[in-house]
Design a protein around this motif. Sequence first.
Motif: not given
Length: 440
Positions: A20, A25, A43
């Motif tokens: 990801g 993130s 993810g």
Amino acid sequence: MPAHTFQFSKPLTGTIRVPGDKSISHRALMFASLALGESTIEGLLEGEDVLATAAAMRQLGAQIERGNDGTWRVYGAGVGSLLEPKRALDMGNSGTSTRLLMGLLASNGFSATFTGDASLSGRPMNRVIEPLSQMGASFEASAGGTLPLMLRGALPAVPITYRLPVASAQVKSAVLLAGLNTPGITRVIEPVATRDHTERMLTGFGATVEIGEEDGERLISIHGEADLKPQHVEVPGDPSSAAFFMVAALIVPGSDITIENVGMNATRAGIVHALRQMGGSIEELNTREVGGEPVADLRVRHSALEGADIDPAMAPSMIDEFPVLFVAAVLAKGTTRTHGLEELRVKESDRISVMAKALTLAGARVEEEEDGLTIHGTGGEPLAGTPENAAVETRLDHRIAMSMAVAGLASRDGVSIDDTAPIATSFPTFLGLLETAAQA
């Protein structure tokens, strides 16, 4: 320190999926921690940098759990609910975590100390300290504006209009995040557009974000004392991680790979345009939108690359991908020139100087300029590789390590790098994926 030699590779084939997106993130964990209630994240990149953000948000009072199925659950208590950390926030190697969290905490009424590893502790934080000080936060930093650093937040902070002196998504994001808990409207003026994940995701979480233009420059406004709502976030694949496999497939004869689920945000996809400009065959399949972010599967085939003059205006949309672009340029026919890359000198390492030395050691013809590299390509002939008993110095920089690993795949005698450990900061599955693609 695990040294490793990367050798001439069989064609890279099959279908792979990269981890990801790192930028998304970080932000997903932070914004979910500020929303009131339970958010889920699928993810998420589970590299050391992102885990440093998760650990910091836990210290600030958020509940964060990883399920056995890889889904992360975050229980937030709302903007303004963060708690004073009982000990220093250890940012490891992550500049993004540090700068964004400095912004987040600048408008909270408590103190926090930031520490990091040797590499991060050499990186300048003044560009974030300056606007956050204007908002009322105060700082005690080490010499040169580096970590360790202590921040005292301001409550209430003062909304400002800040014009970015240098294109930086991290500085922009730090000011916008400080604006979340600040009464009134905080504005950032952006002379050059940088990655816009913060604006997209804050809007998705329910913040009031307005994007307009003023004298031809981008103006981003955020309304303070925001009320963020929990979300389900699907993190697209990181284009910075995909870039290593794009270049590897382009330079290793016979390669034909598909990289699934790659984020194609226009503020991040400069590497795709640059490689196409050099003659690279990169096809976008199954284009779609996931959580407000454009995504595609990329089919990349071995191509005869041509040298090119890379437009400096593209730099913000591919700043982290230049080390691996340099590798593509080394295998191209003719000369590639890059300029406007001063930002690369203050990354995890001085990436202009370190890549110039690394590529020269591996047999490339490279000239280092103040703001970029001029590279004379081999016309597709393999590089000689590093001499026996010599290894590329990665300087604890994950992107140098991965870029030179890719260079090794198109070298006669292999490229040795002094340490593969830094790769875990951003792409823990890199070596395994590389092996899989070469055996598919």
